[in-house]
Design a protein around this motif. Structure first.
Motif, PDB file in Angstrom:
ATOM      1  N   ARG A  63      39.342  32.943  35.535  1.00 21.59           N
ATOM      2  CA  ARG A  63      38.198  32.077  35.822  1.00 21.59           C
ATOM      3  C   ARG A  63      37.572  32.428  37.167  1.00 21.59           C
ATOM      4  N   LYS A  64      38.411  32.657  38.157  1.00 19.82           N
ATOM      5  CA  LYS A  64      37.898  33.010  39.484  1.00 19.82           C
ATOM      6  C   LYS A  64      37.137  34.337  39.419  1.00 19.82           C
ATOM      7  N   ALA A  65      37.670  35.301  38.666  1.00 20.49           N
ATOM      8  CA  ALA A  65      36.984  36.589  38.528  1.00 20.49           C
ATOM      9  C   ALA A  65      35.637  36.408  37.838  1.00 20.49           C
ATOM     10  N   TYR A  66      35.594  35.571  36.801  1.00 21.24           N
ATOM     11  CA  TYR A  66      34.327  35.314  36.111  1.00 21.24           C
ATOM     12  C   TYR A  66      33.337  34.621  37.040  1.00 21.24           C
ATOM     13  N   ALA A  67      33.799  33.656  37.817  1.00 22.42           N
ATOM     14  CA  ALA A  67      32.930  32.953  38.760  1.00 22.42           C
ATOM     15  C   ALA A  67      32.383  33.915  39.807  1.00 22.42           C
ATOM     16  N   ASN A  68      33.238  34.823  40.290  1.00 28.10           N
ATOM     17  CA  ASN A  68      32.784  35.821  41.261  1.00 28.10           C
ATOM     18  C   ASN A  68      31.755  36.765  40.637  1.00 28.10           C
TER      19      ASN A  68
ATOM     20  N   THR B 166      44.990  32.345  33.540  1.00 28.67           N
ATOM     21  CA  THR B 166      43.683  31.786  33.203  1.00 28.67           C
ATOM     22  C   THR B 166      42.898  31.417  34.456  1.00 28.67           C
ATOM     23  N   GLN B 167      43.561  30.855  35.454  1.00 26.85           N
ATOM     24  CA  GLN B 167      42.886  30.511  36.700  1.00 26.85           C
ATOM     25  C   GLN B 167      42.392  31.764  37.415  1.00 26.85           C
ATOM     26  N   THR B 168      43.185  32.830  37.374  1.00 22.57           N
ATOM     27  CA  THR B 168      42.773  34.098  37.980  1.00 22.57           C
ATOM     28  C   THR B 168      41.551  34.654  37.262  1.00 22.57           C
TER      29      THR B 168
END
Length: 67
Positions: free
Chosen positions: A52-57, A48-50
């Motif tokens: 989230r980071k992809a979505y933020a990027n 999930t953290q991975t």
């Protein structure tokens, strides 16, 4: 062939499972199940953290550039 007894280590002390009371064996089983669930949840959190980071990027790429 000699039968190998299952052992468990608790607070640094090793015990034969067969020497423990039924209640103690049940508690060992409960600990194993909860440890497995903690591990599963940690894996889910990492996924999930991975994501989230992809979505933020991806969002950062879509935002207007500031000059």
């Amino acid at each position: 062939m000699a039968e190998q007894k299952q052992k468990v280590t608790i607070d640094g002390a090793e015990y034969n499972l067969s020497d423990l009371s039924e209640n103690a064996r049940n508690q060992v089983m409960n600990l194993r199940v909860t440890d497995q669930e903690i591990s599963r949840l940690q894996q889910q959190l990492a996924i999930t953290q991975t994501a989230r980071k992809a979505y933020a990027n991806a969002l950062a790429e879509e935002l207007p550039k500031k000059h």
